[in-house]
Design a protein around this motif. Structure first.
Motif, short mmCIF file in Angstrom:
data_model
loop_
_atom_site.label_atom_id
_atom_site.label_comp_id
_atom_site.label_asym_id
_atom_site.label_seq_id
_atom_site.Cartn_x
_atom_site.Cartn_y
_atom_site.Cartn_z
N LEU A 1 0.83 -1.20 0.00
CA LEU A 1 0.00 0.00 0.00
C LEU A 1 0.87 1.26 0.00
N VAL A 2 1.88 1.28 0.87
CA VAL A 2 2.78 2.44 0.94
C VAL A 2 3.51 2.61 -0.40
N ARG A 3 3.94 1.50 -0.97
CA ARG A 3 4.66 1.58 -2.24
C ARG A 3 3.79 2.19 -3.34
N ARG A 4 2.52 1.77 -3.40
CA ARG A 4 1.62 2.29 -4.43
C ARG A 4 1.41 3.80 -4.25
N TRP A 5 1.21 4.22 -3.01
CA TRP A 5 1.01 5.64 -2.76
C TRP A 5 2.25 6.44 -3.12
N LEU A 6 3.43 5.93 -2.80
CA LEU A 6 4.65 6.64 -3.15
C LEU A 6 4.83 6.72 -4.65
N ALA A 7 4.50 5.63 -5.34
CA ALA A 7 4.65 5.63 -6.80
C ALA A 7 3.72 6.64 -7.46
N GLU A 8 2.59 6.91 -6.83
CA GLU A 8 1.61 7.84 -7.39
C GLU A 8 1.79 9.26 -6.88
N SER A 9 2.75 9.47 -6.00
CA SER A 9 2.94 10.79 -5.40
C SER A 9 3.35 11.83 -6.44
N PRO A 10 2.84 13.05 -6.33
CA PRO A 10 3.27 14.11 -7.24
C PRO A 10 4.64 14.68 -6.89
N TRP A 11 5.23 14.23 -5.76
CA TRP A 11 6.53 14.76 -5.36
C TRP A 11 7.56 14.49 -6.44
N ASP A 12 8.32 15.54 -6.77
CA ASP A 12 9.30 15.48 -7.86
C ASP A 12 10.66 15.88 -7.28
N ALA A 13 11.58 14.92 -7.24
CA ALA A 13 12.88 15.19 -6.63
C ALA A 13 13.64 16.27 -7.38
N GLN A 14 13.57 16.28 -8.70
CA GLN A 14 14.28 17.29 -9.47
C GLN A 14 13.73 18.68 -9.20
N ARG A 15 12.42 18.77 -9.11
CA ARG A 15 11.79 20.06 -8.82
C ARG A 15 12.11 20.51 -7.39
N THR A 16 12.16 19.55 -6.48
CA THR A 16 12.51 19.87 -5.10
C THR A 16 13.95 20.36 -5.01
N GLN A 17 14.84 19.73 -5.75
CA GLN A 17 16.24 20.17 -5.75
C GLN A 17 16.36 21.60 -6.29
N ALA A 18 15.62 21.89 -7.34
CA ALA A 18 15.66 23.24 -7.90
C ALA A 18 15.16 24.26 -6.88
N GLU A 19 14.12 23.92 -6.13
CA GLU A 19 13.62 24.83 -5.11
C GLU A 19 14.61 24.99 -3.96
N VAL B 1 1.51 17.72 -0.22
CA VAL B 1 1.04 17.61 1.16
C VAL B 1 -0.29 16.87 1.21
N ARG B 2 -1.22 17.23 0.34
CA ARG B 2 -2.53 16.55 0.33
C ARG B 2 -2.37 15.06 0.04
N HIS B 3 -1.49 14.75 -0.88
CA HIS B 3 -1.26 13.34 -1.19
C HIS B 3 -0.66 12.62 0.02
N GLY B 4 0.29 13.28 0.69
CA GLY B 4 0.89 12.68 1.88
C GLY B 4 -0.12 12.46 2.99
N CYS B 5 -1.05 13.38 3.16
CA CYS B 5 -2.10 13.21 4.17
C CYS B 5 -2.97 12.00 3.84
N ALA B 6 -3.33 11.88 2.57
CA ALA B 6 -4.16 10.75 2.16
C ALA B 6 -3.40 9.44 2.32
N GLN B 7 -2.11 9.45 2.02
CA GLN B 7 -1.28 8.25 2.19
C GLN B 7 -1.23 7.84 3.66
N PHE B 8 -1.01 8.81 4.55
CA PHE B 8 -0.94 8.50 5.97
C PHE B 8 -2.27 7.92 6.45
N ALA B 9 -3.39 8.55 6.04
CA ALA B 9 -4.70 8.05 6.47
C ALA B 9 -4.95 6.64 5.95
#
Length: 302
Positions: free
Chosen positions: A195-213, A262-270
């Motif tokens: 379940l955790v793996r599926r949520w992480l795979a679907e996460s909008p989090w983008d490491a490249q975009r985060t690095q740029a920020e 953040v919203r995706h992370g909240c849903a993943q935690f729930a």
């Protein structure tokens, strides 16, 4: 979180911090206190003033005069935090115990996230004044030292989140997420790991975009400090403006991207919490009770 405590020296060492304690030293105290094991949390919190100083010194390479002032400001900050903030953290932990015993919605999780974020923001604002006094005393060599340390931090982020195949990167994130979850719930089942793996795979989090920020924020910090060197009287408003840009990125589209994560992370935690067994929830409640006792003991140590 980058918690490198390399203890470097220039001359006799010591010195001034800036806004980085707002984002990082706060986490040393807040997250270590809330997310560590019981006795470890107490030890971590009691050592946090020294760790915070070491972390700052590794970024700025303080001189003796700066060192004395930074240590004093850190001690003052932690005395306030112990007296005022730890009782509030204990109250949150009591609230979370009741929540941990039942199913949760993503909206409830996000509401708690917003509460914690608001408390950290208020705590960070309390640090503006000491840094406004110290920032004008940073010299160009110290800013160059900071820039080199930022470059090393970027290399560490790249190693952790950008290298390897997509599958390897996902696996590293999964390992971290499972480890954090098992601190509360104990061992996760294969179904829960999936379940955790599926949520992480679907996460909008983008490491490249985060690095740029991250790099934008680093450049912003250096620009802010150089402005303060040129205009010492503007230290406080310059730092306040920098804190605002940390909280609300000026990069087009980034805030929406961050909010979606953040919203995706909240849903993943729930989703994970709602998959837990009665035994796992009981364990989570016991862990939260232990953390609450830690906050009460630490708060009483004046």
């Amino acid at each position: 979180m980058n918690t490198s405590f390399a203890y470097t020296r220039r001359g006799q060492g010591g010195g001034a911090g800036t806004r980085r304690i707002i984002a990082r030293a706060l986490l040393v105290l807040a997250l270590a206190a809330v997310l560590a094991a019981c006795t470890a949390a107490r030890f971590a919190y009691n050592q946090a003033p020294q760790f915070s100083y070491w972390w700052l010194d590794s970024h700025f390479d303080f001189d003796d005069t700066q060192s004395e002032q930074v240590r004093g400001d850190i001690e003052t900050f932690f005395a306030w935090h112990r007296r005022e903030e730890l009782p509030a953290v204990a109250g949150l932990l009591r609230q979370w115990q009741a929540m941990a015993a039942r199913d949760l919605t993503a909206a409830e999780v996000c509401a708690q996230f917003d509460t914690v974020r608001a408390r950290l923001t208020l705590t960070g604002e309390r640090l503006i004044d000491p840094f406004a006094r110290l920032a004008p005393r940073l010299d160009s060599a110290q800013l160059e030292h900071l820039q080199r340390r930022q470059a090393r931090s970027n290399e560490e982020f790249e190693r952790d989140f950008l290298r390897g195949s997509p599958e390897q990167r996902l696996q590293r994130r999964l390992d971290q997420a499972v480890s954090r979850s098992e601190m509360f719930y104990g061992s996760l089942s294969e179904a829960q790991r999936g379940l955790v793996r599926r949520w992480l795979a679907e996460s909008p989090w983008d490491a490249q975009r985060t690095q740029a920020e991250r790099q934008r924020r680093q450049a912003d910090l250096l620009q802010t400090l150089r402005r303060i060197q040129a205009e010492p009287a503007q230290a406080r408003p310059a730092l306040q403006a920098h804190l605002q840009r940390l909280q609300h990125s000026p990069t087009p589209g980034y805030q929406a991207h961050s909010d979606a994560g953040v919203r995706h992370g909240c849903a993943q935690f729930a989703a994970l919490h709602n998959s837990t067994t009665p035994e796992q929830r009981q364990r989570a409640v016991r862990e939260l009770q232990s953390y609450e006792r830690d906050m009460e003991v630490l708060s009483a140590q004046r």
